[in-house]
Scaffold this motif. Structure first.
Motif, PDB file in Angstrom:
ATOM      1  N   THR A 129       0.796  -1.234   0.000  1.00  0.00           N
ATOM      2  CA  THR A 129       0.000   0.000   0.000  1.00  0.00           C
ATOM      3  C   THR A 129       0.823   1.276   0.000  1.00  0.00           C
ATOM      4  OG1 THR A 129      -0.156  -0.029   2.408  1.00  0.00           O
ATOM      5  CG2 THR A 129      -1.922  -1.133   1.164  1.00  0.00           C
ATOM      6  N   ARG A 134       3.602  -0.064  -4.268  1.00  0.00           N
ATOM      7  CA  ARG A 134       2.535  -0.519  -5.162  1.00  0.00           C
ATOM      8  C   ARG A 134       2.997  -0.408  -6.611  1.00  0.00           C
ATOM      9  NH1 ARG A 134      -0.846  -4.322  -5.583  1.00  0.00           N
ATOM     10  NH2 ARG A 134      -2.887  -3.887  -6.470  1.00  0.00           N
ATOM     11  N   LEU A 186      -6.471   2.099  -3.749  1.00  0.00           N
ATOM     12  CA  LEU A 186      -6.051   1.468  -2.492  1.00  0.00           C
ATOM     13  C   LEU A 186      -7.095   1.630  -1.386  1.00  0.00           C
ATOM     14  CD1 LEU A 186      -2.262   2.252  -2.756  1.00  0.00           C
ATOM     15  CD2 LEU A 186      -3.292  -0.023  -2.674  1.00  0.00           C
ATOM     16  N   ASN A 218      -0.448   5.040   5.184  1.00  0.00           N
ATOM     17  CA  ASN A 218      -0.962   3.770   4.669  1.00  0.00           C
ATOM     18  C   ASN A 218      -0.944   2.655   5.715  1.00  0.00           C
ATOM     19  OD1 ASN A 218       1.905   4.099   4.258  1.00  0.00           O
ATOM     20  ND2 ASN A 218       1.899   2.170   3.141  1.00  0.00           N
TER      21      ASN A 218
ATOM     22  N   HIS B 183      -2.891   8.580   1.169  1.00  0.00           N
ATOM     23  CA  HIS B 183      -3.969   7.683   1.594  1.00  0.00           C
ATOM     24  C   HIS B 183      -4.789   8.271   2.720  1.00  0.00           C
ATOM     25  CE1 HIS B 183      -1.955   4.821  -0.846  1.00  0.00           C
ATOM     26  NE2 HIS B 183      -0.863   4.935  -0.136  1.00  0.00           N
TER      27      HIS B 183
END
Ligand code: SF4
Lengths: 452, 193
Positions: A129, A134, A186, A218, B183
């Protein structure tokens, strides 16, 4: 394949090699500026080094203390002698939870154990991740750097693979656009995963907690959404007390990328209600390295990557040329300990300039250890009276003169070689230095500049 | 049962290998007092900007929330409870589309703008990460100079999960170009009260 052969491949694209060199140098430069903002920088390095000395001297005590405290916090502690056992433990946990897909944040240790192919063989989908990871995973490549896994790739190459895998617009290589595509992709994986795997930056004996540092967030996205968190930790990652985190966190990010700290520094002490945390303590050659007195210091490494960014050989040969999980100067000390035959050319992949030791936040005498390995390897070779051609074939003797840019340093080793080989056409570096695209700076100039 | 036995034996094997390695007995060093005097607030602000976070005041925060007409806002901070239109769910997955989380930090570190949070400050551990935008409310006098002082301050605190957060989620994995919003949260605003 040995290092010089692979380095030659890398250098065959001169423009790319120059770009790689400059990109890494840029990171090294940021490290310098950042460290200079901390007046006690050298004192911190010294402290970090001495804390780690103490850790290695009392490793068993701290591991036991860590285990006891972690268990008291409801963390399940596993021990693995080697990569195989580590992978089996992880698989066992996944099977118990009937888990067929996992998310994993950056962990050099799981790379070292080749966990991904192992799990995939058992029908488990592994999604790395970290963005860089990735990207290389999509390309079926290993990371080329321990902090910046995709540092060897140009953005158009990333655009191409994202177009193929994530259906992004063809030719759009805008980093923001590509990152958002990865974010969306993701997110789905994070929301679906039942088990998340992370590495460990520091395990604290005193509290039984462990710390994971990321910039992307992540690791946390993975573990807080999953039911089970598996953390893989090398036994040398232990530190005695919580207050020592203050020393290491001040050094780690500044050494790695020049940031004052990573944006997320997560302290895991006990599992959330109804969830599980497993920690796998892994040896995999570390106790052997501990027993090698000359190389023991290499276990102090906190994996900041600074020695790679500064290394004139790493910058000009790329991470893949090392053929080992941890590339660069520190990898060249660690890997021969794991497999001397396979990694015998690595200790020669250095100018012995000492820049790695100068930047190392835990003051590992990296270049001295590289020199020690050279002597070990040379001795082993001399004892093993094979024909010269065999020696060339396995790459060991082909290497020292390949690095004669380091001038006087290798004279000792060169004595072992007949002239016919020394002056044969095998000098990878010599050849490449004639390429006009490569930096014109000689090693001496470089050394002067960076010592001042 | 069989598996358990094997695990025990690896443990003992590793420990005995370490024990059988002769080593020195070098003591732990004392960590000296590195505290710096001077303007902590100014340093904190500068550090936060370097990390791509922002300092806003209550009015700017209100404008930010109003102008975007965010649908899902959760405030755990008493100060800004009125912005909240959402309760903490049982399961963090339900926060997947949340827009703004407003939480209170315990203290900030001037040298790097790291803000310390414990489980009880987050409601759910996933909250500061999963939200699109993160706002941390910090009291002006809750600043320490560096990480040594920070850990002194945390002391023996035993939160199941503790976090130093110093900026928005970011990455430089594509050609070293800095991109904010990998993220986790795409922005970090700090409100000093
Ligand atoms: S050896 Fe030192 S400089 Fe290299 S990665 Fe490890 S800690 Fe960093």
């Amino acid at each position: 394949m040995n290092h010089p052969t692979k380095a030659e491949e890398f250098l065959s694209d001169g423009a790319n090699a120059k770009w790689h060199d400059e990109t890494l140098w840029f990171v090294r430069d940021k490290r310098d500026s950042s460290s200079k903002t901390v007046p006690e920088w050298e004192e911190l390095r010294d402290l970090a080094s001495r804390i780690k000395d103490n850790v290695l001297d009392y490793l068993e005590t701290y591991l036991l203390e860590f285990e006891k405290n972690a268990k008291a916090n409801n963390i399940r502690v596993h021990w693995a002698k080697n990569a195989e056992e580590h992978n089996q433990i992880v698989l066992g946990i996944l099977n118990k939870h009937q888990c067929k897909a996992i998310v994993k944040s950056k962990s050099i240790l799981t790379e070292e154990c080749h966990l991904n192919p192992f799990l995939e063989k058992h029908g488990i989908e592994v999604v790395d991740t970290d963005l860089g990871e990735r990207i290389v995973q999509f390309l079926n490549q290993p990371p080329s750097h321990i902090v910046m896994p995709a540092i060897h790739l140009k953005k158009m190459a990333i655009s191409d693979i994202f177009h193929e895998k994530l259906q992004t617009e063809k030719g759009n290589d805008d980093p923001y656009y590509l990152t958002q595509a990865a974010r969306n992709h993701l997110r789905e994986k994070f929301l679906a995963a039942k088990v998340a795997i992370t590495g460990v930056n520091f395990g604290v004996a005193e509290t039984g907690e462990f710390v994971v540092c990321t910039n992307e967030g992540n690791a946390d996205m993975g573990v807080h959404l999953a039911d089970v968190h598996i953390a893989s930790m090398g036994i040398e990652k232990i530190i005695p007390k919580r207050e020592h985190l203050g020393v290491f966190l001040r050094l780690l990010a500044r050494s790695a990328t020049g940031q004052s700290i990573t944006n997320y520094n997560s302290h895991f002490r006990s599992p959330d209600t109804g969830k599980e945390i497993h920690i796998v303590l892994v040896d995999n050659g570390r106790t052997e390295q501990l027993a090698r007195e000359k190389f023991r210091n290499s276990l102090k490494c906190i994996r900041c990557g600074a020695c790679m960014n500064t290394c004139p050989i790493y910058r000009r040969s790329g991470g893949f040329s090392y053929g080992s999980t941890v590339p660069g100067p520190i990898g060249s000390i660690l890997s021969p300990g794991l497999d001397l035959q396979k990694h015998s050319s690595l200790p020669f992949a250095s100018t012995l300039c000492g820049s790695c030791s100068d930047v190392c936040p835990v003051k590992i005498n990296i270049h001295e250890q590289l020199y020690e390995w050279r002597q070990e390897i040379t001795k082993a070779q001399a004892a093993n009276a094979k024909s010269i051609s065999m020696k060339i074939a396995n790459g060991i003797f082909a290497v020292p003169f390949a690095y004669k840019i380091s001038a006087g340093m290798m004279r000792g080793a060169l004595k072992f070689l007949p002239d016919s080989i020394t002056y044969s056409g095998l000098n990878t570096w010599g050849k490449q230095r004639d390429l006009p695209e490569l930096p014109k700076e000689t090693f001496k100039q470089w050394y002067k500049k960076n010592r001042s | 049962m069989v598996q358990k036995k094997q695990i025990m034996s690896s443990r003992d094997y590793i420990l005995s290998k370490i024990r059988n390695t002769p080593r020195d007995k070098r003591p732990l060093p004392e960590i000296p007092d590195f505290k710096v005097d001077g303007e902590l607030m100014d340093r904190f602000k500068r550090s936060l900007l370097m990390n791509k976070g922002e300092i806003v005041d209550a009015k700017q925060l209100e404008e930010f929330i109003d102008s975007h007409q965010f649908k899902k806002v959760l405030s755990l901070s008493e100060e800004f409870r009125s912005f909240s239109n959402l309760d903490i769910p049982d399961d963090a997955h339900q926060l997947a589309d949340m827009d703004v989380a407003i939480i209170s930090g315990q203290f900030g570190v001037a040298e790097n703008a790291a803000i310390w949070l414990e489980e009880r400050d987050m409601g759910l551990r996933a909250l500061p990460f999963i939200t699109e935008h993160l706002v941390i409310v910090l009291e002006k006098d809750q600043l320490v100079s560096n990480m040594h002082e920070a850990y002194e301050r945390i002391g023996k605190g035993a939160s199941g999960f503790g976090l130093f957060i110093a900026g928005p989620s970011k990455t430089a994995d594509i050609e070293q170009s800095l991109v904010i919003g990998a993220h986790g949260a795409k922005s970090l605003r700090v409100v000093l009260v």
